[in-house]
Design a protein around this motif. Sequence first.
Motif, PDB file in Angstrom:
ATOM      1  N   TYR A 155      11.092 -46.371  36.009  1.00 50.07           N
ATOM      2  CA  TYR A 155      12.375 -46.530  35.325  1.00 50.07           C
ATOM      3  C   TYR A 155      12.298 -46.025  33.890  1.00 50.07           C
ATOM      4  O   TYR A 155      13.202 -45.340  33.416  1.00 50.07           O
ATOM      5  CB  TYR A 155      12.824 -47.994  35.363  1.00 50.07           C
ATOM      6  CG  TYR A 155      14.194 -48.211  34.768  1.00 50.07           C
ATOM      7  CD1 TYR A 155      15.299 -47.503  35.248  1.00 50.07           C
ATOM      8  CD2 TYR A 155      14.382 -49.101  33.735  1.00 50.07           C
ATOM      9  CE1 TYR A 155      16.561 -47.688  34.701  1.00 50.07           C
ATOM     10  CE2 TYR A 155      15.648 -49.307  33.175  1.00 50.07           C
ATOM     11  CZ  TYR A 155      16.731 -48.591  33.663  1.00 50.07           C
ATOM     12  OH  TYR A 155      17.978 -48.773  33.109  1.00 50.07           O
ATOM     13  N   VAL A 156      11.237 -46.341  33.195  1.00 49.58           N
ATOM     14  CA  VAL A 156      11.071 -45.850  31.822  1.00 49.58           C
ATOM     15  C   VAL A 156      11.012 -44.326  31.816  1.00 49.58           C
ATOM     16  O   VAL A 156      11.596 -43.666  30.952  1.00 49.58           O
ATOM     17  CB  VAL A 156       9.815 -46.461  31.182  1.00 49.58           C
ATOM     18  CG1 VAL A 156       9.519 -45.798  29.832  1.00 49.58           C
ATOM     19  CG2 VAL A 156       9.983 -47.965  30.995  1.00 49.58           C
ATOM     20  N   ALA A 157      10.327 -43.752  32.809  1.00 50.37           N
ATOM     21  CA  ALA A 157      10.208 -42.294  32.890  1.00 50.37           C
ATOM     22  C   ALA A 157      11.546 -41.617  33.130  1.00 50.37           C
ATOM     23  O   ALA A 157      11.729 -40.443  32.780  1.00 50.37           O
ATOM     24  CB  ALA A 157       9.226 -41.913  34.000  1.00 50.37           C
ATOM     25  N   SER A 158      12.522 -42.352  33.680  1.00 53.41           N
ATOM     26  CA  SER A 158      13.841 -41.770  33.929  1.00 53.41           C
ATOM     27  C   SER A 158      14.596 -41.500  32.632  1.00 53.41           C
ATOM     28  O   SER A 158      15.558 -40.736  32.615  1.00 53.41           O
ATOM     29  CB  SER A 158      14.672 -42.711  34.808  1.00 53.41           C
ATOM     30  OG  SER A 158      15.130 -43.841  34.057  1.00 53.41           O
ATOM     31  N   GLY A 159      14.190 -42.146  31.546  1.00 57.41           N
ATOM     32  CA  GLY A 159      14.844 -41.969  30.263  1.00 57.41           C
ATOM     33  C   GLY A 159      16.042 -42.871  30.040  1.00 57.41           C
ATOM     34  O   GLY A 159      16.572 -42.949  28.927  1.00 57.41           O
ATOM     35  N   GLU A 160      16.476 -43.584  31.064  1.00 58.26           N
ATOM     36  CA  GLU A 160      17.680 -44.415  30.939  1.00 58.26           C
ATOM     37  C   GLU A 160      17.538 -45.562  29.932  1.00 58.26           C
ATOM     38  O   GLU A 160      18.501 -45.908  29.238  1.00 58.26           O
ATOM     39  CB  GLU A 160      18.076 -44.965  32.310  1.00 58.26           C
ATOM     40  CG  GLU A 160      19.411 -45.687  32.302  1.00 58.26           C
ATOM     41  CD  GLU A 160      19.872 -46.059  33.711  1.00 58.26           C
ATOM     42  OE1 GLU A 160      20.466 -45.193  34.380  1.00 58.26           O
ATOM     43  OE2 GLU A 160      19.624 -47.205  34.133  1.00 58.26           O
ATOM     44  N   PRO A 161      16.358 -46.186  29.803  1.00 56.01           N
ATOM     45  CA  PRO A 161      16.247 -47.326  28.885  1.00 56.01           C
ATOM     46  C   PRO A 161      16.364 -46.968  27.405  1.00 56.01           C
ATOM     47  O   PRO A 161      16.575 -47.848  26.573  1.00 56.01           O
ATOM     48  CB  PRO A 161      14.844 -47.887  29.176  1.00 56.01           C
ATOM     49  CG  PRO A 161      14.471 -47.368  30.514  1.00 56.01           C
ATOM     50  CD  PRO A 161      15.125 -46.024  30.602  1.00 56.01           C
ATOM     51  N   ALA A 162      16.254 -45.706  27.048  1.00 57.34           N
ATOM     52  CA  ALA A 162      16.057 -45.306  25.653  1.00 57.34           C
ATOM     53  C   ALA A 162      17.123 -45.822  24.695  1.00 57.34           C
ATOM     54  O   ALA A 162      16.805 -46.259  23.591  1.00 57.34           O
ATOM     55  CB  ALA A 162      15.962 -43.783  25.564  1.00 57.34           C
ATOM     56  N   ASP A 163      18.392 -45.786  25.082  1.00 56.39           N
ATOM     57  CA  ASP A 163      19.460 -46.164  24.150  1.00 56.39           C
ATOM     58  C   ASP A 163      20.210 -47.405  24.603  1.00 56.39           C
ATOM     59  O   ASP A 163      21.364 -47.616  24.248  1.00 56.39           O
ATOM     60  CB  ASP A 163      20.444 -45.008  23.962  1.00 56.39           C
ATOM     61  CG  ASP A 163      21.213 -44.686  25.239  1.00 56.39           C
ATOM     62  OD1 ASP A 163      20.726 -45.060  26.329  1.00 56.39           O
ATOM     63  OD2 ASP A 163      22.285 -44.066  25.154  1.00 56.39           O
TER      64      ASP A 163
END
Length: 206
Positions: A155-163
Motif C-alpha cells: 500500500y505504501v508503494a502505491s503512493g496513495e498514503p503520501a498526502d
Amino acid sequence: MSETSTSAPSPRAHLILASQSPRRIELMREAGFDVNVIPADINETPIPDESPFALVERLAASKAQAVAEAYAQTGEIVLAADTIVTVDGEALGKPADDADARAMLRRLSGRTHQVATGVCLLRAAGDDAPAAQDVFSVVTDVTFYDLTDEEIEAYVASGEPADKAGAYGIQGAGGRMLVRGIDGDFYNVVGLPIAEVVRHIRALGA
C-alpha cells in the motif's frame, strides 16, 4: 403526439471553498455548488493540550476567516474544513515519508480509530442579512483489518498514503483493502460530510 416540456436548469449555488483538496472540490460540485477555490494559508500548529476535535474546529474557523477577510464579497459564503485521524486521543496528520506512513498503518492495524472533520461556514454581511458563522464537527469510527507487513508495504508503494491524514484514503485502494468497516458518515472520512454541510448551508439561507 404529446409535447415534452423542458425547463431551464436550476442555477448552481456559488460559494468560496477555502481548500484545494480535490476530494472536497468534487463533493461540492457533485452537490450542485459552483465553488470558487481559494485555499487558506494559516498556521496549523496545535495549541498545547488542545484536543483533536477542538483543533479541527479551530483550524476550519481560522481558514474560513482568513479567506473571508481577503476575498469574500457581500453576502458570500466561505466554506472551510479540516480533517484528522485520531487514535488513542492523538492526531495523525499526513505522513512525512514512507517510513512514517508504515508506522501509522501499523498503529491503525486491527483497531478502531476516529476520523473527525471540522467545518466552518462563514457568511459575509449582506444588504439584507448580518454576517454569520456556523462551526461544527462530524466524527466517524473506522475499523481496520489486521494488516500484514506485506500489505502495508504494498500500500505504501502505491503512493496513495503520501498526502492523506492517517496515511490512507478510504475512497481509494485503502478503503478497498484495509478498512473492515465504518460507523458513521463515509464522506466525512473522504474529507467532507457533504450531506451535513448542505443542511448547514441551507440553514444560513443559501
